[in-house]
Design a protein around this motif. Sequence first.
Motif, PDB file in Angstrom:
ATOM      1  N   VAL A 240      34.489  62.153  61.153  1.00 52.66           N
ATOM      2  CA  VAL A 240      34.348  62.506  59.744  1.00 52.66           C
ATOM      3  C   VAL A 240      33.394  63.688  59.599  1.00 52.66           C
ATOM      4  O   VAL A 240      32.273  63.657  60.116  1.00 52.66           O
ATOM      5  CB  VAL A 240      33.823  61.318  58.905  1.00 52.66           C
ATOM      6  N   ALA A 241      33.840  64.725  58.906  1.00 51.82           N
ATOM      7  CA  ALA A 241      32.981  65.872  58.579  1.00 51.82           C
ATOM      8  C   ALA A 241      32.837  65.920  57.063  1.00 51.82           C
ATOM      9  O   ALA A 241      33.840  65.926  56.337  1.00 51.82           O
ATOM     10  CB  ALA A 241      33.594  67.170  59.094  1.00 51.82           C
ATOM     11  N   HIS A 242      31.616  65.936  56.594  1.00 53.12           N
ATOM     12  CA  HIS A 242      31.339  65.932  55.150  1.00 53.12           C
ATOM     13  C   HIS A 242      30.786  67.290  54.744  1.00 53.12           C
ATOM     14  O   HIS A 242      29.775  67.753  55.293  1.00 53.12           O
ATOM     15  CB  HIS A 242      30.337  64.821  54.822  1.00 53.12           C
ATOM     16  N   VAL A 243      31.452  67.948  53.802  1.00 50.04           N
ATOM     17  CA  VAL A 243      31.037  69.270  53.326  1.00 50.04           C
ATOM     18  C   VAL A 243      30.318  69.101  51.990  1.00 50.04           C
ATOM     19  O   VAL A 243      30.890  68.558  51.037  1.00 50.04           O
ATOM     20  CB  VAL A 243      32.240  70.214  53.158  1.00 50.04           C
ATOM     21  N   SER A 244      29.084  69.573  51.939  1.00 51.32           N
ATOM     22  CA  SER A 244      28.280  69.353  50.736  1.00 51.32           C
ATOM     23  C   SER A 244      27.553  70.630  50.326  1.00 51.32           C
ATOM     24  O   SER A 244      27.126  71.408  51.177  1.00 51.32           O
ATOM     25  CB  SER A 244      27.260  68.236  50.987  1.00 51.32           C
ATOM     26  N   LEU A 245      27.412  70.816  49.029  1.00 50.69           N
ATOM     27  CA  LEU A 245      26.657  71.949  48.506  1.00 50.69           C
ATOM     28  C   LEU A 245      25.156  71.645  48.557  1.00 50.69           C
ATOM     29  O   LEU A 245      24.717  70.568  48.156  1.00 50.69           O
ATOM     30  CB  LEU A 245      27.068  72.233  47.064  1.00 50.69           C
ATOM     31  N   VAL A 246      24.387  72.610  49.068  1.00 55.87           N
ATOM     32  CA  VAL A 246      22.921  72.514  49.045  1.00 55.87           C
ATOM     33  C   VAL A 246      22.430  73.632  48.131  1.00 55.87           C
ATOM     34  O   VAL A 246      22.292  74.777  48.560  1.00 55.87           O
ATOM     35  CB  VAL A 246      22.323  72.649  50.459  1.00 55.87           C
ATOM     36  N   PRO A 247      22.171  73.312  46.873  1.00 55.88           N
ATOM     37  CA  PRO A 247      21.799  74.372  45.920  1.00 55.88           C
ATOM     38  C   PRO A 247      20.396  74.903  46.163  1.00 55.88           C
ATOM     39  O   PRO A 247      19.545  74.228  46.765  1.00 55.88           O
ATOM     40  CB  PRO A 247      21.890  73.665  44.562  1.00 55.88           C
ATOM     41  N   GLN A 248      20.166  76.111  45.699  1.00 62.07           N
ATOM     42  CA  GLN A 248      18.860  76.755  45.808  1.00 62.07           C
ATOM     43  C   GLN A 248      18.501  77.343  44.439  1.00 62.07           C
ATOM     44  O   GLN A 248      18.757  78.509  44.170  1.00 62.07           O
ATOM     45  CB  GLN A 248      18.881  77.853  46.877  1.00 62.07           C
TER      46      GLN A 248
ATOM     47  N   ILE B 144      27.724  67.025  59.118  1.00 60.55           N
ATOM     48  CA  ILE B 144      27.492  67.430  57.736  1.00 60.55           C
ATOM     49  C   ILE B 144      27.459  68.956  57.699  1.00 60.55           C
ATOM     50  O   ILE B 144      26.646  69.584  58.380  1.00 60.55           O
ATOM     51  CB  ILE B 144      26.178  66.858  57.177  1.00 60.55           C
ATOM     52  N   VAL B 145      28.365  69.532  56.918  1.00 66.41           N
ATOM     53  CA  VAL B 145      28.423  70.987  56.756  1.00 66.41           C
ATOM     54  C   VAL B 145      27.772  71.325  55.425  1.00 66.41           C
ATOM     55  O   VAL B 145      28.269  70.927  54.368  1.00 66.41           O
ATOM     56  CB  VAL B 145      29.874  71.506  56.802  1.00 66.41           C
ATOM     57  N   CYS B 146      26.666  72.028  55.475  1.00 66.86           N
ATOM     58  CA  CYS B 146      25.913  72.369  54.271  1.00 66.86           C
ATOM     59  C   CYS B 146      26.288  73.770  53.798  1.00 66.86           C
ATOM     60  O   CYS B 146      26.028  74.749  54.494  1.00 66.86           O
ATOM     61  CB  CYS B 146      24.407  72.299  54.547  1.00 66.86           C
ATOM     62  N   ARG B 147      26.890  73.829  52.619  1.00 69.04           N
ATOM     63  CA  ARG B 147      27.270  75.116  52.039  1.00 69.04           C
ATOM     64  C   ARG B 147      26.163  75.605  51.124  1.00 69.04           C
ATOM     65  O   ARG B 147      25.619  74.843  50.313  1.00 69.04           O
ATOM     66  CB  ARG B 147      28.576  74.984  51.268  1.00 69.04           C
ATOM     67  N   SER B 148      25.809  76.857  51.260  1.00 69.24           N
ATOM     68  CA  SER B 148      24.728  77.436  50.463  1.00 69.24           C
ATOM     69  C   SER B 148      24.879  78.950  50.446  1.00 69.24           C
ATOM     70  O   SER B 148      25.627  79.524  51.241  1.00 69.24           O
ATOM     71  CB  SER B 148      23.370  77.055  51.053  1.00 69.24           C
TER      72      SER B 148
ATOM     73  N   TYR C 206      41.888  62.446  65.093  1.00 66.08           N
ATOM     74  CA  TYR C 206      41.856  62.784  63.675  1.00 66.08           C
ATOM     75  C   TYR C 206      40.468  63.249  63.265  1.00 66.08           C
ATOM     76  O   TYR C 206      39.455  62.656  63.658  1.00 66.08           O
ATOM     77  CB  TYR C 206      42.243  61.572  62.828  1.00 66.08           C
ATOM     78  N   ILE C 207      40.437  64.326  62.462  1.00 63.43           N
ATOM     79  CA  ILE C 207      39.193  64.797  61.850  1.00 63.43           C
ATOM     80  C   ILE C 207      39.398  64.749  60.344  1.00 63.43           C
ATOM     81  O   ILE C 207      40.238  65.469  59.805  1.00 63.43           O
ATOM     82  CB  ILE C 207      38.834  66.229  62.286  1.00 63.43           C
ATOM     83  N   LEU C 208      38.634  63.895  59.666  1.00 67.70           N
ATOM     84  CA  LEU C 208      38.712  63.781  58.213  1.00 67.70           C
ATOM     85  C   LEU C 208      37.612  64.637  57.597  1.00 67.70           C
ATOM     86  O   LEU C 208      36.441  64.489  57.935  1.00 67.70           O
ATOM     87  CB  LEU C 208      38.552  62.317  57.778  1.00 67.70           C
ATOM     88  N   VAL C 209      37.984  65.537  56.691  1.00 66.34           N
ATOM     89  CA  VAL C 209      37.022  66.411  56.020  1.00 66.34           C
ATOM     90  C   VAL C 209      36.925  65.984  54.565  1.00 66.34           C
ATOM     91  O   VAL C 209      37.912  66.027  53.823  1.00 66.34           O
ATOM     92  CB  VAL C 209      37.448  67.889  56.114  1.00 66.34           C
ATOM     93  N   THR C 210      35.737  65.545  54.165  1.00 63.92           N
ATOM     94  CA  THR C 210      35.488  65.128  52.787  1.00 63.92           C
ATOM     95  C   THR C 210      34.517  66.097  52.122  1.00 63.92           C
ATOM     96  O   THR C 210      33.879  66.912  52.788  1.00 63.92           O
ATOM     97  CB  THR C 210      34.907  63.702  52.746  1.00 63.92           C
ATOM     98  N   GLY C 211      34.381  65.986  50.805  1.00 63.06           N
ATOM     99  CA  GLY C 211      33.498  66.885  50.072  1.00 63.06           C
ATOM    100  C   GLY C 211      32.539  66.133  49.182  1.00 63.06           C
ATOM    101  O   GLY C 211      32.822  65.008  48.745  1.00 63.06           O
ATOM    102  N   GLY C 212      31.396  66.753  48.909  1.00 57.77           N
ATOM    103  CA  GLY C 212      30.409  66.145  48.036  1.00 57.77           C
ATOM    104  C   GLY C 212      29.793  67.142  47.084  1.00 57.77           C
ATOM    105  O   GLY C 212      29.857  68.350  47.297  1.00 57.77           O
ATOM    106  N   VAL C 213      29.205  66.630  46.020  1.00 55.10           N
ATOM    107  CA  VAL C 213      28.471  67.363  44.990  1.00 55.10           C
ATOM    108  C   VAL C 213      29.423  68.056  44.016  1.00 55.10           C
ATOM    109  O   VAL C 213      29.469  67.730  42.842  1.00 55.10           O
ATOM    110  CB  VAL C 213      27.456  68.372  45.580  1.00 55.10           C
ATOM    111  N   ILE C 214      30.173  69.082  44.476  1.00 54.46           N
ATOM    112  CA  ILE C 214      31.135  69.756  43.604  1.00 54.46           C
ATOM    113  C   ILE C 214      32.411  70.029  44.389  1.00 54.46           C
ATOM    114  O   ILE C 214      32.396  70.094  45.620  1.00 54.46           O
ATOM    115  CB  ILE C 214      30.585  71.092  43.031  1.00 54.46           C
ATOM    116  N   SER C 215      33.511  70.187  43.658  1.00 53.17           N
ATOM    117  CA  SER C 215      34.752  70.618  44.305  1.00 53.17           C
ATOM    118  C   SER C 215      34.723  72.133  44.448  1.00 53.17           C
ATOM    119  O   SER C 215      33.884  72.812  43.855  1.00 53.17           O
ATOM    120  CB  SER C 215      35.962  70.177  43.471  1.00 53.17           C
ATOM    121  N   GLY C 216      35.648  72.675  45.207  1.00 48.84           N
ATOM    122  CA  GLY C 216      35.701  74.119  45.396  1.00 48.84           C
ATOM    123  C   GLY C 216      34.568  74.650  46.239  1.00 48.84           C
ATOM    124  O   GLY C 216      34.183  75.813  46.114  1.00 48.84           O
TER     125      GLY C 216
END
Length: 605
Positions: free
Chosen positions: A177-185, A214-218, A3-13
């Motif tokens: 567990v993979a956590h997807v999070s926004l890294v704002p600039q 940790i997957v950093c979206r930017s 199992y791979i659980l993907v969670t999100g942080g900071v904002i949805s979408g």
Amino acid sequence: MKYILVTGGVISGVGKGVISSSFGAILKCCGIEVTSIKIDPYINLDAGTFSPYEHGEVYVLDDGGEVDLDLGNYERFLDITLHKQNNITTGKIYQQVIDRERHGDYLGKTVQVVPHITDAIQEWVEKVSKKPVSETGKIPEVCIIELGGIIGDIESMAFVEAFRQFQFRVKRENFCVAHVSLVPQPKTTGEHKTKPTQSSVRELRGLGLSPDIIVCRSEQPIGQSVKEKISNFCHVAPQQIISVPDLHSVYEVPVFMENHGMAEYLSDRLHLGITPLPPMRKYMKPWIELGDRMRHLKYEVTVGIVGKYTRLEDSYTSITKALHHAGNKVGFKVNIKFIEASNLEQTMLVDDPASYHSSWHNLCVCDCVVVPGGFGKRGVEGKVEACKWCRINDKPFLGICLGFQAAVIEFGRSVLKLDAANSTEVCEETAHPVVVDMPEHNTGEMGGTMRLGKRTTVFKDSAVNSKIKRLYGNKDTIDERHRHRYEVNPEYIEQYEKNGLHFVGVDVEQKRMEILELQNHPYYVAVQYHPEYLSRPMDPSPPFLGLILAAKDRLKAYLTRGCKLSPREPQSDSYDSEEECNELTVKLPNDHDDSSSAYSSSSLA
């Protein structure tokens, strides 16, 4: 089962759906059978009653499940068929537990969130993850679970607790567990800020789940120093932190992530046994070729979508994806103009002339037009006007669901001279109800009562020269997904066909009209079903493919060749050398076009 659980942080979408799909695409390329589950923490039983402005489009599955649009991502990326049970909601879980309590399954115990709700969640996940994949009949080896919303939402607390327990139930080597999070600039400083990610990971760890990835979206790639800072505060090694910036297309994400050694890491972490891997150019070849083809499209085509929910582009996600699939196949970059249907109506000439003239200008400059589905009275007259303009001006046209019904209404008024022709959904007392409701699907209930799911359409014997039948490979029958509760009135069929509007496709009982086509037109096709749901990146939907070809006057030649692309068109790409392919995969992380990004936090769920 892994199992791979993907969670999100900071904002949805922020892109959890695409990240989850990319995990699956990578593993599938390595020969691993994969399935997916989407968890939506809302109390609704399903997405069927949502406004498109609330969560975007409602995606429909083969079994009639009305689900979140992320399941569309899973099916497109993994090319598998999912079922309504692959979408879990709080409403479904609580309904199941309450039904059990009423049945006496808990033997008089006090029913509580822990353990009864959390146990029900874990049982549901285990049961669904072990269902055979429809296409192969094999039991999946990996189940990817996306938890909707963000960590910290009160709605998702029961699910987080369930997975805190679940990791011990299935053991560490089977749970990642993979956590997807926004890294704002911020533009004021120009540097990436890690505090939001630190906070969301701290909250996740406080709830008993530690991220392995940790997957950093930017918008722009983050530097090594930023990764090290996140590593220090989040208890994750720097090599387990992946920066996924805005890319040219969502279909580049699997290759981008695999450039960071994702398959090898997952194989080691979950003991999948897929190492040593062959050269990446071999097992990821379809995705590498697709991304390369999309970056080097030589021509452009402009498509107008005349819709009712154009304020939110996610309302038409599957349609826009299907258009891009078709464009990529034949070498055209698809530019989409969203046109608000109500702005095309004559009343807008007085109420808002600027919007009226702007919308008509946008419609006129398009190479082809799609009139998609929808519900209710608003904007229907604008859709009818768009159908009329396309019919009269020989503009390639594709009507879908309500667009199909609008084409019937328009033809009835303009050609059959039935001035009052209308749908009973719009005007119950119309003198000429050319579109009527289906009594068995109008029960007074709002959820799950339409004609839903995959149904068979039969081409009539008279459809020998039909363009749409030839696009489908001259098959006698096709299977497509439906979502509607109104249909063409059978009392008017003969009158329509005598005047040139041919219903070339019907249901298996030959009572319901499924496909209409004008023969003396470059491409005037409308369908009652939703072909966009079965379109795939490497296998576009035939109605959309025909539309794009007709828009550039290539449909006739394509049909003449037996539905084969000419050698000049990019039917398949190949690489002259291993170095050329490797060069692509090395360049990909930093070679992106922000101005045309299709993978951004504002447009993905």
